[in-house]
Design a protein around this motif. Structure first.
Motif, PDB file in Angstrom:
ATOM      1  N   GLU B 130     -40.467  46.966  52.746  1.00 10.30           N
ATOM      2  CA  GLU B 130     -40.652  45.860  51.995  1.00 10.30           C
ATOM      3  C   GLU B 130     -41.366  44.727  52.716  1.00 10.30           C
ATOM      4  N   HIS B 143     -42.664  42.561  48.680  1.00 16.21           N
ATOM      5  CA  HIS B 143     -43.546  43.515  48.093  1.00 16.21           C
ATOM      6  C   HIS B 143     -42.856  44.904  48.612  1.00 16.21           C
ATOM      7  N   LYS B 145     -43.001  48.938  49.318  1.00 18.61           N
ATOM      8  CA  LYS B 145     -44.113  49.900  49.546  1.00 18.61           C
ATOM      9  C   LYS B 145     -43.417  51.158  49.344  1.00 18.61           C
ATOM     10  N   GLU B 273     -50.096  42.174  49.930  1.00 15.15           N
ATOM     11  CA  GLU B 273     -49.615  42.661  48.568  1.00 15.15           C
ATOM     12  C   GLU B 273     -50.222  44.073  48.239  1.00 15.15           C
ATOM     13  N   THR B 274     -51.383  44.250  48.491  1.00  6.56           N
ATOM     14  CA  THR B 274     -52.179  45.361  48.151  1.00  6.56           C
ATOM     15  C   THR B 274     -52.371  46.457  49.372  1.00  6.56           C
ATOM     16  N   THR B 314     -53.296  43.346  40.966  1.00  3.97           N
ATOM     17  CA  THR B 314     -52.888  42.402  41.823  1.00  3.97           C
ATOM     18  C   THR B 314     -54.262  41.183  41.993  1.00  3.97           C
TER      19      THR B 314
END
Lengths: 89, 443
Positions: B130, B143, B145, B273-274, B314
């Motif tokens: 995370e 976020h 993963k 985030e991405t 996103t």
């Protein structure tokens, strides 16, 4: 621990203040207070900046095992001693 | 259930260099299994190992034992406390003395005698980490993963950079941040390349670490480290690939770096985030090219990333100009107003202001961005300032309280004490007046 060269220490303090554009006077940097983290509050980006001007001015490269900048930069006095012991100009 | 191996290497291929000593995939897998068996109970892990090899073994051991690695943006006492509050079963893995407050500590053990093992397969849907962004309310936002998308991401990166078996990488960035994790640990592990265990800092350290590796070798770094390397009077060993991320790099420095190292320099663009989204070679082209099947889409003022390893569309924090029809090529034009990027660390003014206001004794206060001169000199680090109304606090006490809450890179320089903030009738801070107050204090 060897004696600190007061003249060199003042010079190093000035170097730090001008390299980092600090709003502190060089004579306000306590000789034994940490430069890193608490104390003067420098961070790793600052340390890299100071390392650069130190290598230019005194003609030697700083080395650290595992990014342990904390020891040499633990105080102005220690940084000054390190420079005095390693300088080539 | 589809799965992907923990590392892409054959058992006898090198995954890491501890100094000049190679570690094979079988050895790595053996140490991972031994560490996984030795970990204390608790499903969440804060992996603070400095040695990149130990970090990687601990990260992999957490994965094979179905644990989740927590990757907050900083390790201030307040952030560690928030991680612990979020996951009460969390423990730290350390290979050095670290102040982690009340969180239980597990010391990285000696594993040299661990027998070699087979490389395990990992379920692609397993959440292995995370990663947190700072959020705007003082609470970090998680976020998750998953293994499959993470692997897809770093394999696309390796393909773009041409990294594969036989390559060796040195990283100047810590593995605890998204770029460091992806580009200095996961990308080598998933492409058959090897990584250097060190975390070199000074130019001389970086040069020495690079020289320890066989060629082809790569340097994974940031604009700040590159600038320091180029400015140092240090003989730089040849490299075969340079990678930079976290902040913009000028075409001039990129071209100089390519000339000094004799290697192409690729920049990576992405966010927490991405993960990684695109790359470019700034010496040749200002436009970015997305990785794998990722594409960008414009929606009014905002740009969105989607496709490929990006699990859900996103919104990006940067101002983006698309340079082709299908969203595979684009230009970047800086951050949206409230977002701050200092030396590659990101946060928002709202988050910083929240932390400032949470300090007892602070009646009002605001962080102030310096005027934007990044175009002229992007490798110089811009610093924030702050205005504060806190008549009963000393500057030292306030700085100390801030230091416990925010990353040192965001500490205000200068911190200006004022009687009142220049707010208009709706309570909004007048930006020009705030800048003027800061400038006055600095004069």
């Amino acid at each position: 621990m060897s004696e600190v060269n007061q003249e060199l220490q003042n010079e190093v303090a000035e170097l730090i203040v001008s390299a980092l554009n600090l709003d502190t006077r060089p004579d306000e940097i306590a000789a034994d207070a940490p430069l890193y983290g608490e104390g003067l509050g420098l961070d790793s980006i600052d340390i890299l900046e100071v390392a650069l001007v130190v290598s230019k001015r005194y003609g030697f490269q700083l080395r650290a095992d595992n990014a342990d900048n904390v020891r040499i930069f633990s105080s102005l006095a220690n940084l000054t001693r390190h420079i005095a012991a390693n300088r080539s100009k | 259930m589809p799965s992907l191996p923990l590392v892409a290497h054959r058992p006898d291929a090198v995954v890491a260099w501890r100094g000049a000593t190679p570690v094979t995939a079988a050895q790595f897998a053996g140490e991972v299994a031994a560490l996984a068996a030795a970990l204390p109970p608790g499903r969440h892990v804060l992996n603070l190992c400095r040695d990149r090899y130990r970090f990687a073994v601990a990260f992999a051991a957490s994965i094979v034992s179905a644990r989740v690695s927590l990757l907050p943006p900083t390790h201030t006492p307040e952030m560690v406390r928030q991680m612990h509050a979020r996951a009460s079963d969390c423990f730290c893995i350390v290979d050095h003395d670290a102040d982690v407050g009340a969180m239980p500590v597990f010391r990285y053990p000696e594993l040299a005698a661990a027998p070699p093992a087979q490389v395990p397969e990992i379920d692609v849907t397993q959440v292995v980490a995370e990663v947190f962004t700072s959020g705007s309310t003082g609470t970090p936002l998680p976020h998750p993963k998953r293994w499959g998308p993470l692997v897809e991401n770093v394999r696309a990166e390796a393909a773009r950079l041409g990294v594969g078996p036989g390559h060796a990488l040195v990283g100047t960035v810590p593995p605890q941040h998204m770029y460091g994790l992806e580009s200095t640990v996961l990308m080598p592990l998933q492409s058959g390349a090897a990584f250097h265990a060190g975390h070199p800092f000074y130019p001389a350290d970086v040069a020495a670490a690079l020289a320890e590796l066989p060629r082809p070798r790569a340097l994974v770094t940031t604009p700040y480290h590159l600038r320091a390397l180029l400015a140092a009077d240090e003989v730089l060993p040849a490299a075969d690939l340079l990678v930079s991320a976290t902040a913009p790099l000028s075409a001039t420095v990129a071209a100089e770096a390519e000339a000094r190292f004799g290697a192409p320099l690729f920049e990576i663009y992405g966010c927490t985030e991405t993960g990684q989204l695109a790359s470019r070679r700034p010496a040749l082209d200002a436009a970015w090219q997305t990785l794998g099947a990722v594409r960008l889409r414009r929606d009014g003022e905002s740009a969105w990333a989607e496709g490929g390893h990006v699990e859900r569309p996103t919104r990006l924090g940067d101002v983006v100009e698309l340079a082709d029809e299908d969203g595979r090529r684009f230009l970047l034009h800086g951050r949206h107003a409230d977002l701050v990027n200092i030396a590659g660390k990101r946060t928002s003014l709202a988050y910083l202001n929240h932390q400032l206001h949470a300090i007892p004794g602070v009646r009002d206060g605001a962080f102030v961005l310096p005027p934007d001169d990044a175009e002229a000199n992007p490798e110089r680090v811009r610093r924030l300032s702050a205005l504060v109304v806190a008549p009963d606090l000393t500057p030292a006490a306030l700085m100390q309280a801030l230091r416990a809450r925010i990353d040192p890179l965001f500490l205000p320089r200068p911190l200006v004490f004022v009687d009142a903030l220049p707010r208009n009738t709706t309570g909004k801070l007048a930006a020009a007046a705030a800048q003027a107050l800061v400038a006055e204090a600095g004069a």
